[in-house]
Design an enzyme around this catalytic site. Structure first.
Site, PDB file in Angstrom:
ATOM      1  CD  GLN A  29     -33.579  15.663   8.397  1.00 41.85           C
ATOM      2  OE1 GLN A  29     -32.522  15.971   8.159  1.00 41.85           O
ATOM      3  NE2 GLN A  29     -34.290  15.045   8.010  1.00 41.85           N
ATOM      4  CG  HIS A 131     -28.905  19.278   6.458  1.00 40.59           C
ATOM      5  ND1 HIS A 131     -28.062  18.215   6.612  1.00 40.59           N
ATOM      6  CD2 HIS A 131     -29.860  18.604   5.733  1.00 40.59           C
ATOM      7  CE1 HIS A 131     -28.554  16.843   6.139  1.00 40.59           C
ATOM      8  NE2 HIS A 131     -29.698  17.356   5.760  1.00 40.59           N
ATOM      9  CD  GLU A 177     -27.997  14.384   1.031  1.00 40.53           C
ATOM     10  OE1 GLU A 177     -29.255  14.476   0.474  1.00 40.53           O
ATOM     11  OE2 GLU A 177     -27.729  13.374   1.315  1.00 40.53           O
ATOM     12  CD1 TRP A 429     -30.502   9.837   8.484  1.00 43.96           C
ATOM     13  CD2 TRP A 429     -29.457  11.563   8.733  1.00 43.96           C
ATOM     14  NE1 TRP A 429     -31.378  10.762   8.549  1.00 43.96           N
ATOM     15  CE2 TRP A 429     -30.726  12.080   8.661  1.00 43.96           C
ATOM     16  CE3 TRP A 429     -28.537  12.599   8.916  1.00 43.96           C
ATOM     17  CZ2 TRP A 429     -31.010  12.903   8.922  1.00 43.96           C
ATOM     18  CZ3 TRP A 429     -28.642  13.887   9.127  1.00 43.96           C
ATOM     19  CH2 TRP A 429     -30.119  14.096   8.942  1.00 43.96           C
ATOM     20  CD  GLU A 436     -36.426  11.371   5.527  1.00 44.33           C
ATOM     21  OE1 GLU A 436     -35.442  11.641   6.413  1.00 44.33           O
ATOM     22  OE2 GLU A 436     -36.065  10.931   4.341  1.00 44.33           O
ATOM     23  CD1 TRP A 437     -35.274  15.288   4.612  1.00 46.41           C
ATOM     24  CD2 TRP A 437     -35.873  17.622   5.087  1.00 46.41           C
ATOM     25  NE1 TRP A 437     -33.898  16.019   5.124  1.00 46.41           N
ATOM     26  CE2 TRP A 437     -34.341  17.282   5.549  1.00 46.41           C
ATOM     27  CE3 TRP A 437     -36.530  18.779   5.235  1.00 46.41           C
ATOM     28  CZ2 TRP A 437     -33.716  18.210   6.136  1.00 46.41           C
ATOM     29  CZ3 TRP A 437     -35.289  19.667   5.852  1.00 46.41           C
ATOM     30  CH2 TRP A 437     -34.082  19.535   6.164  1.00 46.41           C
ATOM     31  CG  PHE A 445     -33.760   7.780   8.254  1.00 42.53           C
ATOM     32  CD1 PHE A 445     -32.833   6.720   7.329  1.00 42.53           C
ATOM     33  CD2 PHE A 445     -35.028   8.176   7.395  1.00 42.53           C
ATOM     34  CE1 PHE A 445     -33.245   6.745   5.740  1.00 42.53           C
ATOM     35  CE2 PHE A 445     -34.938   7.910   6.008  1.00 42.53           C
ATOM     36  CZ  PHE A 445     -34.203   7.416   5.331  1.00 42.53           C
TER      37      PHE A 445
HETATM   38  C1  GBH Z   1     -30.212  12.635   3.056  1.00 45.03           C
HETATM   39  O1  GBH Z   1     -30.590  12.871   1.817  1.00 45.03           O
HETATM   40  C2  GBH Z   1     -30.623  14.015   3.832  1.00 45.03           C
HETATM   41  O2  GBH Z   1     -29.254  14.632   4.085  1.00 45.03           O
HETATM   42  C3  GBH Z   1     -31.191  13.871   4.986  1.00 45.03           C
HETATM   43  O3  GBH Z   1     -31.527  14.939   5.844  1.00 45.03           O
HETATM   44  C4  GBH Z   1     -32.427  12.919   5.097  1.00 45.03           C
HETATM   45  O4  GBH Z   1     -33.086  12.654   6.276  1.00 45.03           O
HETATM   46  C5  GBH Z   1     -31.614  11.402   4.847  1.00 45.03           C
HETATM   47  O5  GBH Z   1     -31.099  11.495   3.598  1.00 45.03           O
HETATM   48  C6  GBH Z   1     -32.819  10.419   4.672  1.00 45.03           C
HETATM   49  O6  GBH Z   1     -33.575  10.733   3.457  1.00 45.03           O
HETATM   50  O7  GBH Z   1     -39.348  10.687  -1.576  1.00 45.03           O
HETATM   51  O8  GBH Z   1     -39.516  12.598  -2.441  1.00 45.03           O
HETATM   52  O9  GBH Z   1     -39.346  12.598  -0.268  1.00 45.03           O
HETATM   53  C7  GBH Z   1     -30.612  11.538   0.948  1.00 45.03           C
HETATM   54  C8  GBH Z   1     -30.939  11.781  -0.424  1.00 45.03           C
HETATM   55  C9  GBH Z   1     -32.992  12.703  -0.956  1.00 45.03           C
HETATM   56  C10 GBH Z   1     -32.850  10.485  -1.028  1.00 45.03           C
HETATM   57  C11 GBH Z   1     -34.433  12.727  -1.110  1.00 45.03           C
HETATM   58  C12 GBH Z   1     -34.319  10.473  -1.084  1.00 45.03           C
HETATM   59  C13 GBH Z   1     -36.282  11.133  -1.692  1.00 45.03           C
HETATM   60  C14 GBH Z   1     -37.157  12.290  -1.720  1.00 45.03           C
HETATM   61  N1  GBH Z   1     -32.569  11.582  -0.376  1.00 45.03           N
HETATM   62  N2  GBH Z   1     -35.068  11.494  -1.655  1.00 45.03           N
HETATM   63  S1  GBH Z   1     -38.861  12.039  -1.416  1.00 45.03           S
END
Ligand code: GBH
Length: 483
Positions: A29, A131, A177, A429, A436-437, A445
C-alpha cells in the site's frame, strides 16, 4: 451505548504506563518501487495489471513512494510522538520467487535501513510478515494459499526474517487478516489473486493453510530464535463487532455465529485446537479438518492477539438472507440501523465503515473472556474520507470527523482495559493516505495527507496533530475541533 464518537474525552493518562501507541501501514500500500531492489512480483502487482480490478484503475507500482522516502516518513512519525511503527515486509523483496532459495540481499538491506532508522528515532518496530502480497511465483506454480506446500515456504520466509531482523525486531506478526485473504482473495475474488466465480470451499482451504503456516512460523521462532532474541509472535485477525439485533435467542445466537465466522475461525483452532462447532455444522466437509498431529502442533502457537477493528453491525438470524453465499451459509443478516431506523453510526467514506466506538470495547472484552485473557494489541483502527480533488489543502487537512473517531475508539479501549482486558498497545490505521486495495486511491485512511498531484508531498492532518498533543499528555481535547 449509542454514542457516536466525537463527544468522548480521553487522555494519555487513561492508559497504563508502558501502553504503546503507534501507527500502521503495509508494504504494497505504500512502498512502490515495484521493480527495484531485486524484488519479484507479488500477486497484487499482477492482479492490478487487470485495470478492472481497481476502482480508479490504479496500482501500487509507485504507491506513495515510501521505499525512497522512508526517512522522511519515520522522521515525521517520530516528531508526532509515536513510539511504535507497524509495517509489513514484502515477501517478494526477500525471496523474489518465494521459494526460499537465496535471499535477495537488496531486500534485506532495505528493511535493515528502515529498521535501523526507526530505532535511531526511538520508534519500536512491529513487523508483519504477510500483508496480502504473496510472491506471484507461488501463486502461479502452486496455487498460493490453496496448496499445503505454502506452509513450508512461509516458514522458510519467516525464518529468514527472524534471522536477519530479529536482533532488533521483538514483535512479530505472521499474517494480517487471514479472513480477508480467504474471503476476498480466494473466495469472492475482489482481492488478489481473484478470478474466482462465487465462493467455494477454496476460501476455507486458503484459511486452513494460513493457520498452519502461522503455527509453522511460530514454531520456527520458538525452536531457533526465542532464547537468543526474546521476542513475541502474534497473529492479526480482523473482526467487526456483531451486536444482536434483538433480545430474541435466535438473534443472540446469530450474532455469536457471526463472530465465530470471523474470529473463531482463526483463534479457536489456535487456542482450542479446532474450528468453532457453528462453522462445522454449517459448512460440513467444505471446512477442512485438522489431523490430531495438526491440532497438537497449532495449539497455543501464539504470544499475542493482534486485532484490526473498524466497525460494527447489528446481526439478526435469517433463514435465507439476500446476500452472498458466505452470509447465506451463516444465516445471518447484517443490519446497519437501530430498530428506530437511525444508523448504527455515522458512515465514513467506505460503504462498510460505520463509526461505532462502543463496538471496540465489546470485542476486546469478548476476546479477553473467550480466550482466557490473552495479551492483545489493537493493530489497526481508523476511518477514511473520500478523495476530493476539488477541496483545498486546508479543507482536506481539517479531518475533524477522524479526530472524533479516534477519541471515541480510544476511550473505548481505555474502558476495556479497566474492564480487565489485557490490551498493551494501539496502532492507528493508517500513517499515510495510501493504496486502498480495490478502492485504489479514492479512499484516504491516513492521518497524514499525501498530495498525489504535487510530488506525493506529506501533510499532517488535524488528526495527526491531535494525536501528537494526546501523546504528549496535553489537555488538548478541543483544540483540533476548533480549527
Ligand atoms: C484492513 O482490512 C487492512 O488490513 C488494511 O490493509 C486496509 O487498508 C484497511 O483495513 C482499510 O480497509 O469494499 O470490496 O474493497 C480491514 C477489513 C477488508 C474491510 C475489506 C473492508 C472491503 C472490501 N477490510 N473490506 S471492498
Amino acid at each position: 451505548m449509542g454514542s457516536t464518537g466525537g463527544e468522548a474525552e480521553v487522555a494519555r493518562a487513561d492508559f497504563p504506563d508502558g501502553f504503546v501507541f503507534g501507527v500502521a501501514t503495509s508494504a504494497y500500500q505504500i512502498e512502490g518501487a515495484r521493480r527495484e531492489g531485486g524484488k519479484g512480483d507479488s500477486i497484487w502487482d499482477v492482479f492490478t495489471e487487470d485495470k478492472e480490478r481497481v476502482l480508479d484503475r490504479s496500482n501500487g507500482d509507485v504507491a506513495v513512494d515510501h521505499y525512497h522516502r522512508y526517512k522522511e516518513d519515520i522522521e515525521l512519525m517520530a516528531s508526532l510522538g509515536f513510539a511504535a511503527y507497524r509495517f509489513s515486509i514484502s515477501w517478494a523483496r526477500i525471496f523474489p520467487d518465494g521459494l526460499g532459495g537465496k535471499v535477495n540481499e537488496q531486500g534485506v538491506a532495505f528493511y535493515n535501513n528502515l529498521i535501523n532508522f526507526m530505532i535511531a528515532k526511538g520508534i519500536e518496530p512491529y513487523a508483519t510478515l504477510y500483508h496480502w502480497d504473496l510472491p506471484n511465483h507461488l501463486q502461479k506454480t502452486l496455487g498460493g494459499w490453496l496448496s499445503d506446500k505454502i506452509v513450508d515456504y512461509f516458514a522458510l520466509y519467516a525464518e529468514a526474517c527472524f534471522a536477519n531482523f530479529g536482533d532488533r525486531v521483538k514483535r512479530w506478526i505472521t499474517i494480517n487478516e487471514p479472513l480477508q485473504t480467504a474471503f476476498n482473495g480466494y473466495g469472492i475474488g475482489v482481492f488478489a489473486p481473484g478470478g474466482c466465480e462465487g465462493e467455494t470451499a477454496r476460501c476455507y482451504l486458503a484459511a486452513h493453510h494460513q493457520i498452519l503456516a502461522h503455527a509453522a512460523a511460530v514454531d520456527v521462532y520458538r525452536r531457533k530464535f526465542k532464547v537468543a532474541q526474546g521476542g513475541e509472535v502474534g497473529l492479526v485477525v480482523d473482526c467487526e463487532w456483531a451486536e444482536p439485533f434483538s433480545e430474541k435467542v435466535e438473534d443472540q445466537i446469530a450474532a455469536q455465529r457471526r463472530v465465530d465466522f470471523q474470529l473463531g475461525w482463526y483463534l479457536d483452532p489456535i487456542y482450542f485446537g479446532d474450528y468453532p462447532e457453528s462453522m462445522r455444522q454449517r459448512l460440513g466437509s467444505d471446512l477442512p479438518t485438522f489431523s490430531e498431529k495438526d491440532k497438537e502442533f497449532i495449539r497455543n502457537k501464539i504470544d499475542f492477539v493482534g486485532l484490526n477493528h473498524y466497525t460494527s453491525r447489528f446481526i439478526a438470524h435469517h433463514q435465507n438472507p439476500e446476500d452472498i453465499y458466505f452470509y447465506q451459509v451463516q444465516q445471518v443478516e447484517r443490519i446497519e440501523k437501530w430498530n428506530s431506523g437511525e444508523k448504527i453510526g455515522e458512515r465514513a467514506a467506505s460503504e462498510w465503515l460505520f463509526i461505532v466506538p462502543w463496538g471496540l470495547r465489546k470485542i476486546l472484552n469478548y476476546i479477553a473472556k473467550k480466550y482466557n485473557n490473552p495479551t492483545i494489541y489493537v493493530t489497526e483502527n481508523g476511518m477514511d474520507e473520500e478523495d476530493d480533488q476539488s477541496a483545498t489543502l486546508d479543507q482536506v487537512l481539517n479531518d475533524t470527523t477522524r479526530v472524533g473517531y479516534f477519541k471515541g475508539y480510544l476511550a473505548s479501549v481505555a474502558q476495556a482495559i479497566k474492564d480487565g482486558a489485557d490490551v498493551r498497545g494501539y496502532f492507528a490505521w493508517s500513517f499515510l493516505d495510501n493504496f486502498e486495495w480495490a478502492m485504489g486511491y479514492t479512499k484516504r485512511f491516513g492521518i497524514v495527507y499525501v498530495d498525489y498531484k504535487n510530488g506525493l508531498s506529506r501533510h499532517p492532518k488535524a488528526s495527526a496533530l491531535w494525536f501528537s498533543r494526546f501523546l504528549k499528555g496535553e489537555a488538548a481535547e478541543n483544540k483540533a475541533d476548533t480549527n
